[in-house]
Design a protein around this motif. Structure first.
Motif, PDB file in Angstrom:
ATOM      1  N   THR A  84       0.840  -1.196   0.000  1.00 28.70           N
ATOM      2  CA  THR A  84       0.000   0.000   0.000  1.00 28.70           C
ATOM      3  C   THR A  84       0.880   1.252   0.000  1.00 28.70           C
ATOM      4  OG1 THR A  84      -0.048   0.100   2.403  1.00 28.70           O
ATOM      5  CG2 THR A  84      -1.815  -1.148   1.327  1.00 28.70           C
ATOM      6  N   TYR A 104      -0.473   8.706  -9.461  1.00 23.50           N
ATOM      7  CA  TYR A 104      -1.594   8.758 -10.409  1.00 23.50           C
ATOM      8  C   TYR A 104      -2.945   8.898  -9.699  1.00 23.50           C
ATOM      9  CZ  TYR A 104      -1.217   3.864  -9.096  1.00 23.50           C
ATOM     10  OH  TYR A 104      -1.094   2.724  -8.366  1.00 23.50           O
ATOM     11  N   LEU A 105      -2.984   8.672  -8.390  1.00 27.98           N
ATOM     12  CA  LEU A 105      -4.257   8.761  -7.670  1.00 27.98           C
ATOM     13  C   LEU A 105      -4.483  10.169  -7.119  1.00 27.98           C
ATOM     14  CD1 LEU A 105      -4.201   5.433  -5.629  1.00 27.98           C
ATOM     15  CD2 LEU A 105      -5.577   5.943  -7.669  1.00 27.98           C
ATOM     16  N   GLU A 106      -5.705  10.670  -7.260  1.00 34.85           N
ATOM     17  CA  GLU A 106      -6.022  12.017  -6.804  1.00 34.85           C
ATOM     18  C   GLU A 106      -6.169  12.035  -5.277  1.00 34.85           C
ATOM     19  OE1 GLU A 106      -9.251  13.657  -9.104  1.00 34.85           O
ATOM     20  OE2 GLU A 106      -8.410  12.828 -10.950  1.00 34.85           O
ATOM     21  N   GLY A 107      -5.502  12.964  -4.661  1.00 32.24           N
ATOM     22  CA  GLY A 107      -5.525  13.050  -3.191  1.00 32.24           C
ATOM     23  C   GLY A 107      -4.403  12.261  -2.535  1.00 32.24           C
ATOM     24  N   ALA A 108      -3.573  11.589  -3.357  1.00 32.30           N
ATOM     25  CA  ALA A 108      -2.512  10.733  -2.797  1.00 32.30           C
ATOM     26  C   ALA A 108      -1.498  11.547  -1.983  1.00 32.30           C
ATOM     27  CB  ALA A 108      -1.813   9.964  -3.911  1.00 32.30           C
ATOM     28  N   LEU A 110      -1.920  14.412  -0.336  1.00 29.75           N
ATOM     29  CA  LEU A 110      -2.490  14.844   0.947  1.00 29.75           C
ATOM     30  C   LEU A 110      -2.509  13.678   1.928  1.00 29.75           C
ATOM     31  CD1 LEU A 110      -3.904  16.867   2.770  1.00 29.75           C
ATOM     32  CD2 LEU A 110      -6.056  16.349   1.611  1.00 29.75           C
ATOM     33  N   TYR A 111      -2.915  12.507   1.422  1.00 26.49           N
ATOM     34  CA  TYR A 111      -2.935  11.303   2.266  1.00 26.49           C
ATOM     35  C   TYR A 111      -1.528  10.986   2.771  1.00 26.49           C
ATOM     36  CZ  TYR A 111      -3.667   6.380   3.531  1.00 26.49           C
ATOM     37  OH  TYR A 111      -3.710   5.185   4.189  1.00 26.49           O
ATOM     38  N   HIS A 128      -5.518  16.090 -10.372  1.00 22.30           N
ATOM     39  CA  HIS A 128      -5.980  16.935  -9.275  1.00 22.30           C
ATOM     40  C   HIS A 128      -5.143  18.200  -9.095  1.00 22.30           C
ATOM     41  CE1 HIS A 128      -6.500  17.414  -4.680  1.00 22.30           C
ATOM     42  NE2 HIS A 128      -7.497  18.023  -5.289  1.00 22.30           N
TER      43      HIS A 128
ATOM     44  N   VAL B 115     -10.570   7.292  -9.378  1.00 22.60           N
ATOM     45  CA  VAL B 115      -9.131   7.448  -9.161  1.00 22.60           C
ATOM     46  C   VAL B 115      -8.811   8.249  -7.892  1.00 22.60           C
ATOM     47  CG1 VAL B 115      -8.362   7.095 -11.542  1.00 22.60           C
ATOM     48  CG2 VAL B 115      -9.041   9.384 -10.810  1.00 22.60           C
ATOM     49  N   CYS B 116      -9.784   8.380  -7.016  1.00 21.50           N
ATOM     50  CA  CYS B 116      -9.513   8.993  -5.709  1.00 21.50           C
ATOM     51  C   CYS B 116      -8.713   8.000  -4.864  1.00 21.50           C
ATOM     52  CB  CYS B 116     -10.809   9.344  -4.994  1.00 21.50           C
ATOM     53  SG  CYS B 116     -10.528   9.976  -3.322  1.00 21.50           S
ATOM     54  N   VAL B 117      -7.769   8.514  -4.110  1.00 20.29           N
ATOM     55  CA  VAL B 117      -6.913   7.649  -3.291  1.00 20.29           C
ATOM     56  C   VAL B 117      -7.748   6.807  -2.317  1.00 20.29           C
ATOM     57  CG1 VAL B 117      -6.449   9.403  -1.495  1.00 20.29           C
ATOM     58  CG2 VAL B 117      -4.756   7.614  -1.946  1.00 20.29           C
ATOM     59  N   ASN B 120      -8.662   3.355  -3.458  1.00 22.51           N
ATOM     60  CA  ASN B 120      -7.557   2.490  -3.873  1.00 22.51           C
ATOM     61  C   ASN B 120      -6.607   2.137  -2.741  1.00 22.51           C
ATOM     62  OD1 ASN B 120      -7.678   2.410  -7.071  1.00 22.51           O
ATOM     63  ND2 ASN B 120      -8.286   4.452  -6.406  1.00 22.51           N
ATOM     64  N   GLU B 121      -6.829   2.692  -1.574  1.00 19.32           N
ATOM     65  CA  GLU B 121      -5.996   2.413  -0.410  1.00 19.32           C
ATOM     66  C   GLU B 121      -6.901   1.919   0.712  1.00 19.32           C
ATOM     67  OE1 GLU B 121      -2.542   3.203   1.003  1.00 19.32           O
ATOM     68  OE2 GLU B 121      -2.200   2.641  -1.070  1.00 19.32           O
ATOM     69  N   PRO B 122      -6.388   1.075   1.595  1.00 16.54           N
ATOM     70  CA  PRO B 122      -7.225   0.662   2.737  1.00 16.54           C
ATOM     71  C   PRO B 122      -7.298   1.791   3.759  1.00 16.54           C
ATOM     72  CG  PRO B 122      -5.053  -0.344   2.857  1.00 16.54           C
ATOM     73  CD  PRO B 122      -5.071   0.454   1.600  1.00 16.54           C
ATOM     74  N   MET B 123      -8.214   2.730   3.542  1.00 18.88           N
ATOM     75  CA  MET B 123      -8.307   3.919   4.403  1.00 18.88           C
ATOM     76  C   MET B 123      -9.755   4.378   4.467  1.00 18.88           C
ATOM     77  SD  MET B 123      -6.822   6.695   1.626  1.00 18.88           S
ATOM     78  CE  MET B 123      -7.203   8.183   2.556  1.00 18.88           C
ATOM     79  N   ARG B 126     -13.088  10.601   3.852  1.00 20.87           N
ATOM     80  CA  ARG B 126     -13.406  11.772   4.680  1.00 20.87           C
ATOM     81  C   ARG B 126     -14.099  12.796   3.778  1.00 20.87           C
ATOM     82  NH1 ARG B 126      -8.850  15.240   7.696  1.00 20.87           N
ATOM     83  NH2 ARG B 126      -7.858  13.208   7.706  1.00 20.87           N
ATOM     84  N   TYR B 139      -9.930  14.493   0.081  1.00 23.62           N
ATOM     85  CA  TYR B 139      -8.679  14.161  -0.622  1.00 23.62           C
ATOM     86  C   TYR B 139      -8.677  14.637  -2.073  1.00 23.62           C
ATOM     87  CZ  TYR B 139      -7.617  11.600   3.566  1.00 23.62           C
ATOM     88  OH  TYR B 139      -7.367  11.291   4.877  1.00 23.62           O
TER      89      TYR B 139
END
Lengths: 305, 153
Positions: A84, A104-108, A110-111, A128, B115-117, B120-123, B126, B139
């Protein structure tokens, strides 16, 4: 809470923040090579390839004396084994002092900034945000015009999907601009951004022709590429791809101070004969990215230039 | 006796527990699912398409021996923002209030941007509530109509 300071979005930057970074970038440009990051490590994690942006960041880090670790090709990382982003970021933040990340992921970004205990710099998160591009655009505008205030900014091309133009609008709202949008109907500025401009009291005009009137009323002519990958229907792409080609012969009505910017790479939207005119600024703009990235790396580390 | 309380009697009274009233009938089974009522051991009574002066048709759920946590009430507020919650003790309503959308929804709504994180992530997701009918992903900043949201599993 962590004392770190990440740089992931243009939205939260005030007028003062923007001008502060511009002052820092000018100082970096005055003396690009300084070993103030000696002994520090900058990680460049490119989960999506972007040679231009990565080289700019790595050059900035090297010129500041930092060591660079990272990857430029996600195929060589554990993410292909199913790791991950969370785990990768936790691992890298044990090693590096700053994380520069493209994903490539939007918001990555910030996360990642919420997970890492080191500052994260967003080098692009999908469609984004790409805030360092916006900052180098602002630095280029400031350098060429001597101010960011009260300028006529003409944005041309793909105003629907182009994240650079959306971020630029957001950042320039602090500086009383007048916008001129030149786009085909299929790629017009989305309503949501026009509504925001109206709320902020910022005037804008919409055109479908890149003509002498549009060019002659601009201090900055910001050209963008129509991106083929954004179109589901390729026939639509074929219809609009060659609509706006800027040629030297079209610049006779341009203001003396006018400069042409482009986030690069260009395809055919700026003819090569424009390169030799005094209006062309896009290569210098890319160079400015180096100084702005030096400024941003220092800023997130709490170092003042 | 009012029409509503007659209807409440129709679907049986409970000694202790919670009554969720004024649920839009179109979303009643979503509410059952998101509160996990199908897995409860205690009595659950679901009444659908009851007449309502305010709503035309409404639905109601009575759950014996169950008092919902603030997190569960937040989940409820997303699919049934106008619902009322009555806490019953010894056949008496000891507390009654309308559920309210909180300013931030954590781990409840699924982002509609593939394609928002968060997809695609275990989260947990919000969302910020930007208006009574609209939420924005923290996000990726995509906005969604609250009436069309899907619940994060």
């Amino acid at each position: 809470m962590h004392a770190r300071k990440s740089f992931v979005s243009i939205a939260g930057l005030s007028r003062k923040d923007i001008l502060h970074l511009i002052t820092m970038a000018a100082e970096a440009e005055r003396e690009p090579n300084r070993k103030i990051l000696d002994g520090r490590i900058v990680a460049t994690l490119f989960f999506e390839p972007s040679t231009r942006t990565r080289l700019s960041f790595e050059t900035a880090a090297n010129r500041l004396g930092a060591k660079v670790i990272g990857f430029s090709d996600p195929k060589v990382t554990s993410s292909t084994k199913g790791e991950t982003l969370n785990d990768t970021i936790r691992m890298v933040s044990n090693y590096a002092d700053v994380i520069v990340m493209r994903h490539y992921l939007e918001g990555a970004a910030l996360y990642a900034s919420e997970i890492a205990d080191k500052p994260v710099i967003n080098a692009g998160d999908g469609a984004h945000q790409h805030p360092t591009q916006t900052m180098l655009d602002l630095y280029s505008i400031y350098k060429t015009q001597g101010t960011l205030d009260d300028l006529d900014i003409c944005l041309v091309g793909d105003l629907k999907y182009g994240r650079t133009v959306h971020s630029l609008i957001q950042a320039l709202r602090h500086f009383s601009p007048r916008f001129h949008f030149v786009a085909p109907r299929e790629l017009a500025m989305p309503e949501v951004y026009k509504q925001q401009l109206t709320e902020w009291g910022i005037p804008f005009e919409e055109h479908t022709e890149l003509d002498a009137q549009a060019i002659g009323s601009a201090d900055i002519l910001y050209m963008t590429r129509v991106q083929r990958e954004r179109f589901q229907d390729l026939a639509e792409y074929e219809k609009v791809k060659n609509l706006y080609v800027l040629r030297a012969s079209m610049l006779s009505a341009a203001r003396n101070n006018m400069k042409i910017l482009h986030p690069l790479p260009r395809v055919n939207e700026i003819a090569y004969d424009v390169d030799d005119t005094p209006f062309a600024y896009y290569f210098k703009q890319a160079e400015n990215g180096l100084y702005m990235r030096e400024a941003i790396i220092c800023d997130v580390l709490g170092i003042k230039l | 006796m009012t029409k509503t309380s007659n209807q409440e009697l129709l679907v049986a009274a409970i000694k202790d527990g919670t009554v969720i009233d004024h649920i839009p009938s179109s979303r009643i089974f979503e509410v059952v699912g998101l509160l996990g009522l199908q897995g409860l051991g205690s009595a659950v009574v679901v009444g659908c398409n009851l007449e309502s002066g305010q709503m035309g048709k409404k639905s109601i759920i009575k759950v014996a021996d169950k008092f919902f946590s603030p997190e569960e009430v937040d989940r409820l507020s997303v699919v049934a923002p106008g619902a009322t919650l009555s806490i019953i003790r010894d056949y008496n309503v000891v507390e009654k209030h309308q559920v309210k959308l909180p300013a931030v929804l954590r781990g409840i709504v699924r982002c509609d941007n593939p394609v928002c994180v968060t997809n695609n992530e275990p989260m947990p997701s919000r969302f910020h509530v930007v208006s009574p009918s609209k939420v924005r992903c923290h996000y990726c900043e995509h906005e969604q109509e609250l009436s069309k949201v899907q619940i994060q599993g």
